[in-house]
Design a protein around this motif. Structure first.
Motif, PDB file in Angstrom:
ATOM      1  N   ASN A 286       0.830  -1.199   0.000  1.00 15.17           N
ATOM      2  CA  ASN A 286       0.000   0.000   0.000  1.00 15.17           C
ATOM      3  C   ASN A 286       0.866   1.250   0.000  1.00 15.17           C
ATOM      4  O   ASN A 286       0.449   2.325   0.342  1.00 15.17           O
ATOM      5  CB  ASN A 286      -0.946  -0.006   1.204  1.00 15.17           C
ATOM      6  CG  ASN A 286      -0.197   0.014   2.521  1.00 15.17           C
ATOM      7  OD1 ASN A 286       1.043  -0.017   2.530  1.00 15.17           O
ATOM      8  ND2 ASN A 286      -0.916   0.074   3.617  1.00 15.17           N
ATOM      9  N   GLY A 287       2.108   1.106  -0.404  1.00 13.38           N
ATOM     10  CA  GLY A 287       3.017   2.252  -0.461  1.00 13.38           C
ATOM     11  C   GLY A 287       3.903   2.355   0.754  1.00 13.38           C
ATOM     12  O   GLY A 287       5.024   2.822   0.664  1.00 13.38           O
ATOM     13  N   LEU A 325      -3.615  -5.792   1.745  1.00 10.81           N
ATOM     14  CA  LEU A 325      -3.537  -4.915   2.899  1.00 10.81           C
ATOM     15  C   LEU A 325      -4.774  -4.045   2.900  1.00 10.81           C
ATOM     16  O   LEU A 325      -4.998  -3.256   1.981  1.00 10.81           O
ATOM     17  CB  LEU A 325      -2.291  -4.030   2.796  1.00 10.81           C
ATOM     18  CG  LEU A 325      -0.969  -4.690   3.186  1.00 10.81           C
ATOM     19  CD1 LEU A 325       0.179  -3.932   2.570  1.00 10.81           C
ATOM     20  CD2 LEU A 325      -0.841  -4.737   4.692  1.00 10.81           C
ATOM     21  N   LEU A 326      -5.603  -4.206   3.914  1.00 13.29           N
ATOM     22  CA  LEU A 326      -6.812  -3.391   3.973  1.00 13.29           C
ATOM     23  C   LEU A 326      -6.486  -1.994   4.462  1.00 13.29           C
ATOM     24  O   LEU A 326      -7.020  -1.010   4.003  1.00 13.29           O
ATOM     25  CB  LEU A 326      -7.824  -4.025   4.925  1.00 13.29           C
ATOM     26  CG  LEU A 326      -8.595  -5.227   4.405  1.00 13.29           C
ATOM     27  CD1 LEU A 326      -9.532  -5.722   5.476  1.00 13.29           C
ATOM     28  CD2 LEU A 326      -9.360  -4.886   3.150  1.00 13.29           C
ATOM     29  N   SER A 327      -5.585  -1.942   5.430  1.00 12.82           N
ATOM     30  CA  SER A 327      -5.170  -0.639   5.962  1.00 12.82           C
ATOM     31  C   SER A 327      -3.757  -0.841   6.488  1.00 12.82           C
ATOM     32  O   SER A 327      -3.134  -1.856   6.206  1.00 12.82           O
ATOM     33  CB  SER A 327      -6.107  -0.203   7.081  1.00 12.82           C
ATOM     34  OG  SER A 327      -5.977  -1.079   8.173  1.00 12.82           O
ATOM     35  N   ILE A 332      -5.652  -9.237   4.824  1.00  9.35           N
ATOM     36  CA  ILE A 332      -6.418 -10.454   4.560  1.00  9.35           C
ATOM     37  C   ILE A 332      -5.566 -11.372   3.709  1.00  9.35           C
ATOM     38  O   ILE A 332      -4.813 -10.920   2.843  1.00  9.35           O
ATOM     39  CB  ILE A 332      -7.728 -10.142   3.795  1.00  9.35           C
ATOM     40  CG1 ILE A 332      -8.574  -9.133   4.552  1.00  9.35           C
ATOM     41  CG2 ILE A 332      -8.529 -11.407   3.575  1.00  9.35           C
ATOM     42  CD1 ILE A 332      -9.897  -8.854   3.907  1.00  9.35           C
ATOM     43  N   SER A 333      -5.668 -12.649   3.969  1.00 10.33           N
ATOM     44  CA  SER A 333      -4.950 -13.601   3.137  1.00 10.33           C
ATOM     45  C   SER A 333      -5.880 -14.762   2.826  1.00 10.33           C
ATOM     46  O   SER A 333      -6.785 -15.068   3.586  1.00 10.33           O
ATOM     47  CB  SER A 333      -3.715 -14.105   3.887  1.00 10.33           C
ATOM     48  OG  SER A 333      -4.125 -14.777   5.053  1.00 10.33           O
ATOM     49  N   MET A 342      -8.307 -13.066   8.340  1.00  7.15           N
ATOM     50  CA  MET A 342      -8.123 -11.628   8.527  1.00  7.15           C
ATOM     51  C   MET A 342      -7.172 -11.421   9.694  1.00  7.15           C
ATOM     52  O   MET A 342      -7.313 -12.063  10.741  1.00  7.15           O
ATOM     53  CB  MET A 342      -9.468 -10.968   8.815  1.00  7.15           C
ATOM     54  CG  MET A 342     -10.338 -10.964   7.593  1.00  7.15           C
ATOM     55  SD  MET A 342     -12.003 -10.445   7.959  1.00  7.15           S
ATOM     56  CE  MET A 342     -12.603 -11.812   8.839  1.00  7.15           C
ATOM     57  N   TRP A 343      -6.220 -10.518   9.494  1.00  4.24           N
ATOM     58  CA  TRP A 343      -5.166 -10.329  10.488  1.00  4.24           C
ATOM     59  C   TRP A 343      -5.098  -8.876  10.892  1.00  4.24           C
ATOM     60  O   TRP A 343      -5.437  -7.995  10.126  1.00  4.24           O
ATOM     61  CB  TRP A 343      -3.806 -10.746   9.905  1.00  4.24           C
ATOM     62  CG  TRP A 343      -3.782 -12.114   9.311  1.00  4.24           C
ATOM     63  CD1 TRP A 343      -4.101 -12.439   8.043  1.00  4.24           C
ATOM     64  CD2 TRP A 343      -3.417 -13.322   9.974  1.00  4.24           C
ATOM     65  NE1 TRP A 343      -3.961 -13.793   7.855  1.00  4.24           N
ATOM     66  CE2 TRP A 343      -3.540 -14.358   9.030  1.00  4.24           C
ATOM     67  CE3 TRP A 343      -2.990 -13.631  11.264  1.00  4.24           C
ATOM     68  CZ2 TRP A 343      -3.263 -15.688   9.340  1.00  4.24           C
ATOM     69  CZ3 TRP A 343      -2.706 -14.947  11.567  1.00  4.24           C
ATOM     70  CH2 TRP A 343      -2.853 -15.967  10.611  1.00  4.24           C
TER      71      TRP A 343
END
Lengths: 448, 894
Positions: A286-287, A325-327, A332-333, A342-343
């Motif tokens: 996500n950068g 990557l949600l945030s 999530i994998s 979900m982690w």
């Protein structure tokens, strides 16, 4: 859990052994409390692409592309045309004079490429009888061009006209393509990353020039992604993760992920361990963070500090196939074991780091994979290290979950080898939406 | 001849001459507790001196040879009438002079005329025998009978005269149907007989002519010999006979064209054309009735009859054998009318109170379309009594046309006041006006029950008859009333689809009977394909049987008058009525709009005639369980074969009786397992329950019992899978809410167990071999009164009723929760979702007094209602949603 059914059963599965991973049935943080099973495919569903806020397309080995409404779960369209399995699919924004329309480009093993209109289901363009099947697609929206990679690299324009092509760059073919600044693209083939530059010389014929070959990986490259404007990353079959500068193509960081049974094990032994255990199957970013799916484990790398942020050696029972990557703290994998997990990246409680969880070498460029003594490494890492905590899992598929697409609060679509798609939704939100609709309908009908 | 029979005992010895001064009682007297219990406190004791135990139907004939004689009873068992003297009673009922009008040669007419006698309906009683009867007289034509007519009567015999008096109209309606059916068949048979006779006569005529010619040729001199004169006379007689018979045939053929006074005489158009056709073929000159088309088969069939020579002298009157009822009527018609009568007998079984409550129950349930799917059996399944009385058409027409007639409601109170109408209409009316839907038709239609019952309550010493005596005006009112009393609810208009959806319960014996119903003839060719044409009449939501108007011109006028009347009267009430508009949708797509909301695709979508379920008739019979029958199924669950008692599965509609039986199983489950409450909670809160066991019979039985607790099980229990033995997948879990699963010890068993453990978060597992239950814990109070293993309820049927009332209350709460605006949506802009959620919880806890676990039941039911309201499953193309929770499960043991 089963034993009460079976009576007495001695053998316990590996899953039950790692007690941390058995989250159990109480998952207060898991908001996916409603699901819909979407049926339509006849074979493994491998790809999912999001078309817009409420539509997604799925494609798989049956050669079908299905367009779904993720709000209702309805199947909107069936795009039929490919006779063999789909090997790549991507969205393509067609710019007309007035509007921008999202189209779908698909590539199939039948050595054809097609452009579809997901609004009407029409096959707008098609190219058959390519020399080889296309393995990856890359759309350069800025240039209104798109590239197809396989045994050859081709550049096409919006109207499916071949602009130029680069035949047979390597034996294995291109497995991944990414866009780089300054009209460059990077193509991963076997152990090398080749940088090409798209130029338009005076005679105004587009041409593709090879700029550089980066051959620092010691094994096949499995994943290649953009991290941000300045960096891209690649991962190899033996667990090497290299962070590259996107402009001058230098190595910024080199990480060799070495899962280890125990701290005393020698490096030779690690080398001889099954390479698939440390193969980087998938990368996402996500950068700020890079999430690598390494074997059946997960590995979070911070781009800013160039250090490992968190990891979990056994995140799934089997190979992780796709991650997201949600945030900055949630990810999530999904895996071959049929589950989606979900982690959350949490701060370590003091002195709670699992002693034998794993081991990794942090090496700067040029250094061999031989690393200094583990204790010092460990001390170094513990300061920054965080914990990857399982906060929920989604069980529904009976086969490997190939991929998923998140529609944020509207849900999550997963696809699997069991030919199904499952639409996971927040039950509370859905129920609220339905209530809204109910009162709307009541009003329209003027009462019951 | 015996004198006039006893007058119906409206005047008993004890209350003779005491007009009831009380106003309309709020509760029918049956339901109130008597202040001074009599010595025999049995409320049914009054009728206990009757010599028969159950009501039955008796068919008798006034035979011209032996006088009145009983022919058959329905049900056809000797024990039904016990020691009751059928012969004697036949004598009584047949001795009523029922206006058998003249037959034979009326003055000024050369030929015998057939009398088209209207049926008469009489109520009479025999206080000594303790028997009361509704008697329906009818005449059938028989060529060999005196005056061509044979008088018959059908009687509904009951020990309770109130039952007959108060349901006079419906009895009359149903018997009229049967009578019409018999008569239609009789006309058919009569026409056939006439044709044969005519052929015989013509053949005889030709033979005689030939003989005469030969004789003349042989000896022209003997023209005036006695023999020749005799021959000539014979010839003349035959000729006269031919004319007579032709005329008779003409008369019988023109039967349906004549005006009918009988309001109940609804007829199948197609049948009538068949009959017309019978006659038409022979009497070629009657080409006036162009609506009928030629039946090729009919034409070809005819020559197969070989004419016979007719002897000049017929046999002696008492030597000949009279035709039986069966022979008098066409076979199919006979069967059909018997079926109608059996149906009548079934539907009137039980005490008046029972009938009353059942009907009250239904009329109320019809108002709750939104929640009925949860726990009630389909309301439409048993509504045949109320809406689907149709002229029975036993012939397999490709297009079946029938009229919807609505029988009047039962009236319990015998002496209604002027302003009080029937209780039912009153109820529906008030409900409707509360909803702002109902138009006040009721005030405008003085109940004709009032008229009749008051008539009779005067205690005049004569049997009263309606039908023939009724004026047309009364007939109209009668119809008006019956139409109106059903009409006010716009949701319950009976459109054809609705009708068909209500499906197998209503299906009659003949295939194709459920097709193309309620179709205006004028819009449809008689032989057209089974295109259903929904008919909506928007006259203040009043459904008028327009098709009747099309079938019978006379009645059509009547109905139009009726509509006009209604409009007029409504104007009186200063209600603005829209002009009567007839909306006819002929597009097939339009059908979907009208489809019943609670049906399942498989049953409803296919318009094929082949879909007539053979179970229909059976299920029908089963659904009319009488009080007596309700109690006799107490133990049968344990004795019957396993397969037979597990009706839950695809295709079969779950009937009330099956549900009652399941009640016994459920009671046993509750008493046997202390953790039953948890299991019931799982089912009610939408968690799939898997019943695991080795023995198929036990599992199936338990599943059938637990199915009572599955909300919205679907019409044919689609949400329940009684028995499966393969590993299941996620889609199974969300398709079915209750699954019977085989425990196997083979390798397949382990994969099965694997699937169980894999999906364990979505399911609860009830292991009936080890007597364990694995499910989330339940701490609520709501279910304690239906799942108390120390319950004092001993009988399955009682438990079933108890359960019904509890579930009904639950559904009502869920309805409230679903449709209360502020529990789901913010009242003001500032409010966030949290506030709304808090308010909802507060409502559940404080207003409804529920615990947290009980909330889940209501929320689940509310979700079901919402989904059902938004999109009934049959209409939706999207896959169904499956909701679940992430909670831990506990293991319960005995």
């Amino acid at each position: 859990m089963l034993r009460w059914i079976l009576g007495s059963r001695e053998a316990q599965s590996a899953l039950e052994k790692s007690s941390v991973l058995c989250i159990g049935e109480e998952q207060p943080q898991n908001c996916f409390t409603e699901l819909q099973v979407l049926k339509g495919h006849f074979d493994i569903v491998r790809f999912l692409v999001q078309i817009d806020d409420f539509r997604c397309a799925s494609a798989g080995d049956d050669g079908l592309v299905l367009v779904w409404n993720t709000e209702t779960g309805e199947k909107l369209l069936e795009l039929r045309g490919h006779s063999q399995q789909i090997t790549a699919i991507t969205t393509f924004k067609c710019r007309n004079a007035l509007t921008t329309q999202t189209m779908l480009i698909t590539a199939s093993s039948d050595r054809s490429l097609s452009l579809w209109d997901p609004d009407t289901g029409n096959r707008v363009q098609t190219i058959a009888d390519l020399h080889s099947s296309v393995k990856c697609l890359l759309v350069l929206e800025r240039l209104c061009l798109w590239l197809s990679g396989g045994e050859e690299l081709c550049v096409w324009n919006q109207d499916f006209q071949l602009q130029c092509h680069q035949p047979n760059p390597s034996d294995t073919g291109i497995i991944a393509l990414i866009e780089l600044p300054k009209n460059c693209v990077a193509a991963a083939m076997d152990k090398e990353i080749v940088i090409y530059r798209l130029t338009v010389p005076a005679d105004s014929v587009l041409c593709l020039t090879e700029m550089q070959r980066l051959s620092d990986h010691r094994d096949q490259i499995r994943a290649l992604i953009n991290v941000n404007d300045n960096m891209f990353a690649s991962g190899s079959h033996v667990g090497e993760l290299i962070l590259w500068d996107a402009i001058d193509w230098n190595i910024l960081a080199y990480e060799h992920i070495l899962w280890e049974e125990s701290q005393s094990a020698s490096e030779i032994r690690m080398g001889s361990s099954k390479p698939s255990e440390m193969s980087i199957q998938h990368l996402c970013s996500n950068g700020k963070l890079i999430l690598a799916a390494v074997g059946s484990g997960l590995y979070v790398y911070s781009v800013l500090t160039k250090t490992v942020l968190a990891y979990r050696k056994v995140a799934h029972d089997s190979n992780v196939l796709h991650t997201m990557l949600l945030s900055d703290s949630e990810l999530i994998s999904c895996s071959e074991d049929g589950s989606v997990r979900m982690w959350e990246i949490q701060d370590l409680p003091l002195a709670a780091e699992p002693a034998s969880a794993g081991f990794f070498g942090m090496l700067t460029f040029g250094r061999s994979s031989k690393h200094s003594g583990p204790p010092s490494k460990k001390v170094l890492d513990v300061s920054n290290l965080k914990m990857l905590e399982l906060i929920g899992d989604l069980i529904g598929h009976s086969g490997a979950v190939q991929m998923f697409v998140s529609f944020k609060e509207n849900g999550l679509v997963t696809c699997s080898t069991d030919h199904l798609l499952i639409l996971w939704k927040n039950g509370e939100r859905q129920s609220h939406l339905r209530s809204l609709k109910l009162f709307q309908k009541l009003e329209e009908n003027g009462g019951l | 001849m015996i004198g006039s029979p006893d007058v119906v005992a409206f005047t008993k010895e004890d209350d003779y001459g005491q007009p009831n001064p009380e106003p309309w009682p709020p509760i029918p007297e049956e339901f109130s507790i008597p202040l001074y219990p009599l010595a025999d406190s049995n409320p049914w004791a009054k009728t206990s001196y009757a010599k028969f135990t159950k009501d039955f139907i008796l068919i008798s004939e006034f035979s011209e040879q032996v006088g009145p004689q009983p022919l058959l009873t329905i049900p056809d068992e000797p024990k039904v009438c016990g020691t009751f003297d059928l012969n004697y009673f036949s004598l009584r009922i047949m001795s009523v002079d029922y206006q058998a009008s003249f037959v034979g040669h009326p003055p000024g007419s050369g030929y015998p005329r057939l009398s088209f006698v209207e049926d008469s309906r009489v109520v009479l009683g025999d206080s000594k025998e303790g028997a009361f009867a509704y008697v329906h007289h009818l005449t059938l034509y028989d060529l060999e009978a005196r005056g061509f007519v044979r008088p018959f009567c059908m009687a509904y015999i009951s020990a309770d005269e109130r039952k007959i008096m108060l349901q006079f109209q419906e009895l009359s309606l149903r018997f009229s149907q049967a009578s019409e059916c018999l008569k239609a068949g009789n006309r058919r048979a009569f026409a056939k007989e006439l044709q044969r006779k005519l052929q015989d006569l013509e053949y005889t005529h030709s033979v005689l002519q030939r003989e005469e010619g030969l004789q003349r040729e042989a000896d022209p001199q003997t023209r005036y010999s006695a023999h020749a004169v005799e021959k000539a006379n014979e010839l003349a007689n035959v000729e006269k006979s031919i004319y007579e018979h032709r005329d008779l045939l003409k008369q019988i053929t023109s039967y349906h064209g004549r005006p009918r006074r009988d309001p109940h005489a609804a007829m199948c158009h197609k049948c009538m054309s068949c009959i017309g056709e019978e006659g038409q073929i022979l009497t070629e000159d009657e080409a006036g009735e162009g609506e009928m088309e030629e039946d090729e088969d009919g034409v070809k069939r005819r020559p197969s009859y070989t004419p016979q020579l007719i002897r000049a002298k017929s046999a002696k009157c008492f030597d000949k054998r009279l035709k039986t009822l069966q022979e008098l009527c066409d076979e199919t018609f006979y069967e059909a009318s018997m079926e109608l009568l059996k149906e009548t007998e079934r539907s009137f079984r039980g005490d008046l109170c029972y009938l009353y409550t059942r009907r009250l129950d239904r009329s109320l349930r019809r108002k709750q379309k939104v929640t009925n799917f949860l726990f009630e059996e389909e309301v439409c399944e048993d509504n045949d009594e109320e809406v689907t009385i149709r002229p029975f058409c036993p012939v397999n027409h490709s297009v079946e046309l029938y009229t919807l007639l609505k029988p009047p409601h039962i009236v319990l109170a015998p002496e209604p006041l002027e302003d009080a109408t029937e209780p039912f209409s009153e109820i529906s009316h008030t409900l409707d006006s509360e909803l702002g839907l109902g138009e006040s038709h009721l005030e405008s239609s003085p109940s004709d029950q009032t008229l009749e019952t008051q008539d009779s309550s005067e205690g005049t010493k004569c049997s009263y008859s309606s039908g023939t005596n009724m004026t047309k005006q009364q007939d109209q009112q009668h119809n008006l009333d019956s139409v109106i009393s059903e009409a006010p609810d716009p949701d319950s208009d009976v459109t054809p689809d609705h009708e068909r959806e209500s499906s197998s319960e209503d299906m009659e014996t003949t295939a194709g009977d459920d097709e193309g119903d309620h179709t205006p003839v004028s819009l449809l060719e008689p032989n057209g394909e089974c295109e259903e044409t929904p008919l909506e009449v928007c006259e203040s939501d009043l459904l008028l049987p327009i098709d009747t108007a099309c079938c019978m011109s006379q009645d059509g006028f009547l109905y139009e008058d009726l509509a006009a009347d209604t409009a007029d009267e409504s104007d009186h009430n200063s209600k603005i009525q829209p002009p009567q508009t007839l909306v006819v949708n002929q597009e097939p797509q339009a059908l979907h709009l009208l489809q019943d909301h609670y049906t399942v695709g498989s049953l409803s979508e296919s318009p094929a005639a082949g879909l007539v379920l053979p179970v229909g008739q059976h299920a029908d019979s089963v659904s009319h369980v009488s009080v007596e029958e309700g109690s006799d199924c107490t133990m049968s669950t344990s004795t019957g074969s396993d397969r037979a008692h597990s009706p839950f599965g695809y295709g079969a509609v779950v009937t009330l009786r099956q549900r009652r039986k399941a009640g016994q199983g459920a009671l046993r489950f509750v008493r046997q397992y202390p953790f039953a409450i948890q299991a019931l909670w799982c089912l009610l809160s939408g968690r799939t329950l898997v019943v695991l066991g080795e023995d198929e019979g036990r599992v199936r039985k338990l599943v059938a019992a637990l199915a009572l607790f599955v909300p919205g099980p679907g019409k044919s229990a689609e949400r329940i899978q009684a028995w499966m033995s393969c590993p299941f997948s996620l889609s199974d879990i969300y398709r079915w809410k209750l699954i019977g699963l085989q425990r196997v010890s083979s390798p397949m068993g382990s994969s099965l167990l694997y699937s169980l453990s894999r999906y364990s978060r979505y399911i609860s597992i009830l292991d009936i071999d080890q007597k364990t239950l694995r499910c989330p814990p339940y701490h609520g109070q709501l279910l304690s009164n239906i799942a108390d293993h120390r319950t004092s309820i001993r009988r399955g049927s009682s438990y079933f009723l108890h359960l019904q009332s509890v579930l009904c209350r639950l559904a009502a709460k869920a309805f409230l929760l679903t449709f209360t605006h502020h529990l789901h949506l913010p009242v003001s802009l500032e409010e966030g979702p949290e506030v709304v959620k808090g308010r909802r919880l507060c409502f559940l806890q404080e207003q409804l007094g529920l615990d947290e676990d009980d909330n889940e039941i209501l929320l689940y039911l509310s979700q079901l209602i919402t989904r059902q309201y938004l999109q009934p499953p049959s209409e939706s193309t999207a896959p169904p949603c499956f909701s679940f929770k992430y909670t831990t499960s506990d293991l319960y043991k005995i």
